[in-house]
Design an enzyme around this catalytic site. Structure first.
Site, PDB file in Angstrom:
ATOM      1  N   GLU A  44      -7.172   6.027   0.335  1.00 43.44           N
ATOM      2  CA  GLU A  44      -6.219   5.060   0.529  1.00 43.44           C
ATOM      3  C   GLU A  44      -6.889   3.418   0.692  1.00 43.44           C
ATOM      4  O   GLU A  44      -7.507   3.442   1.406  1.00 43.44           O
ATOM      5  CB  GLU A  44      -5.556   5.337   1.783  1.00 43.44           C
ATOM      6  CG  GLU A  44      -4.127   4.396   2.102  1.00 43.44           C
ATOM      7  CD  GLU A  44      -3.517   4.652   3.610  1.00 43.44           C
ATOM      8  OE1 GLU A  44      -2.587   4.272   3.901  1.00 43.44           O
ATOM      9  OE2 GLU A  44      -4.146   5.516   4.364  1.00 43.44           O
ATOM     10  N   LYS A 117       4.754   4.356   0.047  1.00 39.65           N
ATOM     11  CA  LYS A 117       4.736   5.449   1.260  1.00 39.65           C
ATOM     12  C   LYS A 117       5.828   5.261   2.037  1.00 39.65           C
ATOM     13  O   LYS A 117       6.456   4.251   2.356  1.00 39.65           O
ATOM     14  CB  LYS A 117       3.463   4.772   2.097  1.00 39.65           C
ATOM     15  CG  LYS A 117       3.151   5.548   3.221  1.00 39.65           C
ATOM     16  CD  LYS A 117       1.747   4.855   3.902  1.00 39.65           C
ATOM     17  CE  LYS A 117       1.225   5.761   5.079  1.00 39.65           C
ATOM     18  NZ  LYS A 117       0.039   5.289   5.663  1.00 39.65           N
ATOM     19  N   CYS A 154      -1.397   9.028   3.239  1.00 34.37           N
ATOM     20  CA  CYS A 154      -1.847   9.228   4.578  1.00 34.37           C
ATOM     21  C   CYS A 154      -0.791   9.913   5.570  1.00 34.37           C
ATOM     22  O   CYS A 154      -0.801  10.998   5.422  1.00 34.37           O
ATOM     23  CB  CYS A 154      -2.299   7.845   4.931  1.00 34.37           C
ATOM     24  SG  CYS A 154      -3.293   7.974   6.317  1.00 34.37           S
TER      25      CYS A 154
END
Length: 283
Positions: A44, A117, A154
């Site tokens: 990431e 995200k 993540c």
């Protein structure tokens, strides 16, 4: 004839030099491709240090529109050259909004689109809500030249709903680029084992391989613990890295055999969506 796919995860430390960070990823991508990998996952936000540890407005200048982002502009031609799929994590600017995003580059170098995200953490050392708007793309599965790849970023990896949503969209492998390490407010807390168990749980309950790529290194006292891994459809580790080593890991998956196993387990046959309304706040 079974469809085989060799996947890889990259692990490295990243500093303040964008071009050097891209070169590091390029070197590892070339090595993984030479080993036969066709879908290769970097960590990431590898464009620079993990800047979210503190709230500092200077970092907004490091964001770019996704099609023009230096990471994408440099590595998309590499994907075409090597014939590999690259899920690329970037800091994206879209008008006046900022996102933690992933751009999927197909094996011909074409930009397939992006995922933003969905789950944005906020806590000591991980102050992402200051920088990123929650994603508006929904969960994404990309029909690449090597298979149907689902992607989370993540904090998304901790949510079983995210993995299940990608599976319902037809994912054959789940990819999670990550930046996680020590907890500044609780130095005794080591989350590595539970971080790994959470994603292995996705493998088991969805009968799907999971690829996780983390960064390493000490960034002003925040130590990223690496431990990147590839788990098979039963949650067994096919490959893993240590907490400090730089390089790549790879494993070969038989996508057709896994699909047959998934059907045989019956998890998707036996789902009862009509009973899950409480998950979206309905009684």
């Amino acid at each position: 004839m079974s469809r085989k796919l060799r996947v890889a995860a990259l692990q490295a430390a990243f500093g303040g030099d964008l071009k050097a960070n891209i070169r590091t990823v390029e070197t590892l991508v070339r090595a993984a491709a030479k080993d036969g990998a066709r879908a290769i996952l970097p960590p990431e936000l590898f464009q620079g240090p993990y800047f979210c540890k503190r709230e500092e407005t200077r970092w907004f200048a490091q964001a770019h529109p996704y099609k023009e982002h230096p990471v994408v502009a440099t590595l998309a031609p590499l994907a075409r050259e090597l014939g590999v799929v690259l899920p690329l994590s970037i800091f994206e600017r879209s008008g006046q909004e900022y996102f933690n995003s992933l751009v999927m580059v197909d094996a011909d170098g074409s930009i397939m689109g992006l995922y933003r995200k969905s789950h944005i953490p906020d806590g000591p050392g991980y102050e992402e809500k200051f920088y990123f708007k929650p994603g508006d793309t929904g969960f994404k599965v990309f029909e690449t030249k090597v298979g149907r790849l689902g992607v989370g970023i993540c904090w998304d990896q901790w949510f079983p709903e995210a993995a299940r949503a990608m599976m319902l969209k037809g994912a054959e492998v789940l990819f999670f680029p990550t930046a996680i390490g020590s907890e500044p407010e609780n130095p005794s807390l080591d989350t590595m084992a539970r971080w790994r168990r959470a994603m292995v749980g996705h493998s088991v309950s969805n009968v799907v391989p999971v690829v996780a790529a983390n960064r390493i290194g000490d960034e002003e006292g925040q130590v990223f613990y690496g431990s990147s891994f590839i788990a098979n459809e039963g949650g067994d580790l096919l490959a893993e890295m240590g907490r400090t080593e730089e390089g790549f890991i790879a494993a070969t998956l038989d996508l057709d055999a896994i699909a047959e196993l998934r059907a045989g387990w019956g998890f998707f046959r036996d789902r009862r969506p009509e009973l899950y309304r409480s998950l979206i706040g309905e009684k």
